[in-house]
Motif scaffolding. Structure first.
Motif, PDB file in Angstrom:
ATOM      1  N   ILE A 122       0.757  -1.082  -0.183  1.00  0.00           N
ATOM      2  CA  ILE A 122       0.123  -0.001  -0.030  1.00  0.00           C
ATOM      3  C   ILE A 122       0.741   1.284   0.153  1.00  0.00           C
ATOM      4  O   ILE A 122       0.783   2.317  -0.848  1.00  0.00           O
ATOM      5  CB  ILE A 122      -0.937  -0.006   1.295  1.00  0.00           C
ATOM      6  CG1 ILE A 122      -1.596  -1.203   1.401  1.00  0.00           C
ATOM      7  CG2 ILE A 122      -1.794   1.061   1.089  1.00  0.00           C
ATOM      8  CD1 ILE A 122      -2.496  -1.659   0.351  1.00  0.00           C
ATOM      9  N   THR A 123       1.888   1.300   0.890  1.00  0.00           N
ATOM     10  CA  THR A 123       2.587   2.668   0.904  1.00  0.00           C
ATOM     11  C   THR A 123       3.275   2.870  -0.448  1.00  0.00           C
ATOM     12  O   THR A 123       3.319   3.922  -0.712  1.00  0.00           O
ATOM     13  CB  THR A 123       3.806   2.419   2.119  1.00  0.00           C
ATOM     14  OG1 THR A 123       4.380   1.394   2.298  1.00  0.00           O
ATOM     15  CG2 THR A 123       3.152   2.713   3.389  1.00  0.00           C
ATOM     16  N   ILE A 155       2.463   1.959  -3.502  1.00  0.00           N
ATOM     17  CA  ILE A 155       1.408   2.449  -4.391  1.00  0.00           C
ATOM     18  C   ILE A 155       1.178   3.910  -4.073  1.00  0.00           C
ATOM     19  O   ILE A 155       1.176   4.878  -4.872  1.00  0.00           O
ATOM     20  CB  ILE A 155       0.154   1.471  -4.227  1.00  0.00           C
ATOM     21  CG1 ILE A 155       0.406   0.209  -4.831  1.00  0.00           C
ATOM     22  CG2 ILE A 155      -1.034   2.203  -4.896  1.00  0.00           C
ATOM     23  CD1 ILE A 155      -0.995  -0.753  -4.790  1.00  0.00           C
ATOM     24  N   MET A 156       1.047   4.303  -2.705  1.00  0.00           N
ATOM     25  CA  MET A 156       0.755   5.666  -2.432  1.00  0.00           C
ATOM     26  C   MET A 156       1.827   6.575  -2.795  1.00  0.00           C
ATOM     27  O   MET A 156       1.815   7.644  -3.522  1.00  0.00           O
ATOM     28  CB  MET A 156       0.209   5.731  -0.961  1.00  0.00           C
ATOM     29  CG  MET A 156      -0.954   5.074  -0.789  1.00  0.00           C
ATOM     30  SD  MET A 156      -2.321   5.248  -1.551  1.00  0.00           S
ATOM     31  CE  MET A 156      -3.268   3.869  -1.868  1.00  0.00           C
ATOM     32  N   LEU A 157       2.877   6.127  -2.589  1.00  0.00           N
ATOM     33  CA  LEU A 157       4.204   6.984  -2.682  1.00  0.00           C
ATOM     34  C   LEU A 157       4.340   7.323  -4.308  1.00  0.00           C
ATOM     35  O   LEU A 157       4.840   8.320  -4.625  1.00  0.00           O
ATOM     36  CB  LEU A 157       5.561   6.157  -2.248  1.00  0.00           C
ATOM     37  CG  LEU A 157       5.746   6.277  -0.795  1.00  0.00           C
ATOM     38  CD1 LEU A 157       6.628   5.197  -0.259  1.00  0.00           C
ATOM     39  CD2 LEU A 157       5.829   7.647  -0.055  1.00  0.00           C
TER      40      LEU A 157
END
Lengths: 358, 319
Positions: free
Chosen positions: A140-141, A143-145
């Motif tokens: 998740i991190t 993808i967000m980054l």
């Protein structure tokens, strides 16, 4: 052992064949000639020295983003942040080259590449730190980054690098380019550049790192069993961070090399760069083996470069090659199907053998 | 512009941008509650956006003003069909969920742009649709003082529909037999199997619902915001929906609320010019906000097992 390595080659090979078959079926459905298109694809990617130069150049960032994905993956992490790390590497490389145009050529190039790699590394390390200290899912991190980097770098290009109202930075000075007149002259003015050789050296380094160093061994150990590694005295938190850092360094280097060797500048983009995701595909096809990555990258790069000429010689949309690439990875993903089929075949052969014995 | 007009603009723009995210985030919740991680939402949205746009362009003459609404259904059906790939790969062939989802995200743009070029003379984008989803004013409700103008005038009908689907989704997952079984399969498939629940069946249900809703999400995007299909029609909305689902702690109501919040963040660059104290903020911060907030939320909820316990694990039945 021999059987295992044979099987290791079998699944990628079957996946590639199945992927090409899917592509051929899609082309047949819409009335295009698959054979002619595949021939054009081959000629367009490896048919002359110019095409070979382009294919090798396009391979370079694929190798590096794939290596980056592979390093994180060995530690048991799914680093989908390749596109963002690549972008930061590209941005870092170009920014350094633009900021210090008066440095001597070699220092300028090394500085730019390092700057790009380090930015990519730090960006990826954020996900590593969050994973190590807070247990936050790196999937998740990262993808967000990715999206944060896309918007941030667009903003940074517009407000710091480009002239007012422009969407691209100026070009870097010629001495910072990896695409030298010599390489141009031997490849008929292709964008082939020294980055390719850097990537090959990095492949060897990554292989040595995993097979000859303690740190590389620790990464593999954590990937196999985190708890056991902790009991064995491995500093798991640090290993996670190091794995993500190296992963980002490699993807960042890929971006920096593409910036210095291929683009010569950096522009605002609407979407995340495909190369980040394709690098992941390369690593998956190669089962994360550094040397396998070279061949997988060659295949995907040839598909992409050859794909450009598909639409020149016929009206087949060039997106067909992306369909082939996605299908190949789909088949790699469902390797259980092949394992099951192979096991069934072996079982069948064995029953036949025993029947024959009777 | 009067204060109430500013509020009306803020609310309606927020809802217009939130609608695709709500549907897709709900889809993600269904899939993940059944135990199948879904990073392929982006791909499902792309398929929904493409199929709905093509249907709209071909059939606008026949169905007139109803076309965009029927297009949503078409998008949903094709989203569902596309999600079958993810279901087969993860449930039957034990594929890694992230790899399979990533394949969906790689395959969808390739396939849809390929088909776009075939249908529209080699162009990478479709023409603009004639029949799009406009704004809607609720009769009666819009007469309520202040609130009527804020919430029910020139607003997005489909967003209200999305919110209703969110409430139904919550009820379904937490209060009905099927929903509870679906969640049990995502929490503890072994126990569920022991109790006679068909794990594969419920996981299929979860993934197919996510394809259906993700397809609607993409269709809403195309029918009300971009008004055509190209490779950039869906650019990150699927991942933003995934973020909304996580931000909402996998709960349909939470996901709906988070999607509305992200809709606000997306609409701020557009309406920022009208709102005095926002006019000076660079729009990049609004673009980054949803993603950054998600990371912060994830870090704050550290250690709390909010995701379904067996999310992402393949269930291999022992013999």
């Amino acid at each position: 052992m021999q059987i295992k390595s044979l099987k290791g080659l079998m699944i990628p090979l079957l996946s590639v064949i199945a992927g090409f078959l899917v592509g051929a079926i899609v082309m047949l459905i819409f009335g295009y000639d698959p054979l002619q298109n595949y021939i054009n694809l081959f000629i367009g990617s490896l048919g002359d020295i110019y095409s070979i130069g382009e294919t090798l150049r396009n391979m370079t960032p694929l190798i590096l983003t794939a290596l980056g994905f592979a390093v994180a993956s060995k530690a048991g992490f799914f680093n989908i942040g390749g596109p963002g790390q690549y972008l930061f590497g590209w941005f870092g490389g170009i920014s350094f080259a633009l900021a210090f145009p008066h440095l001597p050529g070699l220092i300028l190039i090394i500085g730019s590449l390092l700057c790009g790699a380090i930015l990519g590394g730090i960006w990826s390390m954020i996900a590593g730190v969050l994973r190590a200290y807070f247990g936050t899912s790196e999937v998740i991190t990262t993808i967000m980054l990715n999206y944060i980097s896309l918007y941030f770098i667009n903003y940074a290009i517009r407000s710091w690098l480009a002239k007012k109202g422009n969407d691209s930075s100026p070009n870097i000075v010629a001495k910072a380019s990896l695409n030298t007149p010599f390489l141009k002259s031997i490849t008929n003015n292709s964008t082939f550049n020294w980055g390719f050789f850097i990537a090959l050296v990095v492949v060897v380094l990554v292989w040595l790192y995993f097979n000859k160093t303690n740190s590389g061994f620790e990464i593999k150990a954590v990937g196999i069993n985190e708890t056991a590694s902790r009991y064995a005295g491995v500093n798991v938190k640090q290993t996670i961070i190091v794995a993500m850092l190296i992963s980002g360094l490699l993807a960042g280097l890929g971006g920096a090399i593409d910036g210095l060797g291929n683009f010569q500048n950096i522009s605002v983009s609407n979407n995340l760069p495909d190369v980040g995701f394709n690098g992941m595909a390369v690593a998956l096809l190669a089962s994360e083996n550094p040397f396998g990555i070279i061949f997988a990258a060659l295949l995907f790069s040839a598909l992409q470069i050859g794909g450009l000429s598909i639409s020149v010689y016929s009206n087949t949309p060039s997106e067909i090659v992306d369909i082939v690439i996605a299908s190949i990875i789909f088949f790699v993903g469902i390797k259980y199907l092949f394992e099951w089929l192979l096991a069934k075949k072996r079982h069948h052969a064995q029953t036949k053998l025993s029947e024959g014995g009777r | 512009m009067s204060f109430s007009t500013v509020l009306m603009t803020v609310f309606s723009t927020t809802l217009i941008y939130a609608a695709p995210l709500i549907f897709t985030a709900l889809g993600g919740a269904f899939s993940e509650h059944s135990g199948i991680v879904n990073v392929g939402l982006e791909g499902m949205m792309i398929v929904g956006a493409f199929s709905s746009t093509v249907f709209n362009l071909f059939c606008a003459k026949i169905f007139g003003a109803a076309t965009p609404w029927i297009s949503l259904l078409i998008g949903a059906v094709f989203g569902l069909l596309f999600s079958l790939l993810h279901a087969v790969a993860t449930i039957n062939f034990r594929a890694d969920h992230i790899i399979s989802g990533t394949v969906l995200n790689m395959l969808a743009p390739a396939l849809c742009v390929f088909l776009t070029r075939i249908f529209y003379n080699g162009k990478g984008q479709t023409p603009i649709i004639d029949q799009s989803m406009g704004t809607f004013t609720f009769p009666g409700l819009s007469k309520i003082p202040l609130l009527g103008k804020m919430l029910f005038t020139h607003t997005s009908l489909v967003a209200y529909l999305a919110i209703i689907v969110g409430i139904i989704g919550w009820y379904f997952l937490y209060r009905t037999n099927i929903g509870l079984r679906l969640r049990s399969v995502g929490e503890n498939p072994v126990a569920a199997d022991t109790l006679g629940i068909n794990v594969a069946e419920y996981r299929y249900l979860g993934v197919l619902i996510s394809g259906f809703l993700g397809g609607i999400g993409g269709a809403v995007m195309a029918q009300s915001i971009t008004l055509n299909f190209s490779v950039s029609t869906i650019s990150g909305q699927g991942f933003m929906s995934l973020a909304a689902m996580i931000f909402g702690k996998w709960n349909p109501l939470g996901a709906t609320a988070a999607a509305i919040f992200f809709g606000l963040a997306q609409s701020l660059p557009i309406i920022g010019g009208y709102v005095p104290f926002l006019a000076h903020v660079n729009s990049v911060w609004f673009q980054i906000a949803p993603y950054a907030i998600t990371i912060v939320v994830l870090v704050i909820f550290l250690g709390k097992a909010v995701a379904p316990a067996a999310d992402g694990q393949n269930y291999i039945k022992s013999k």
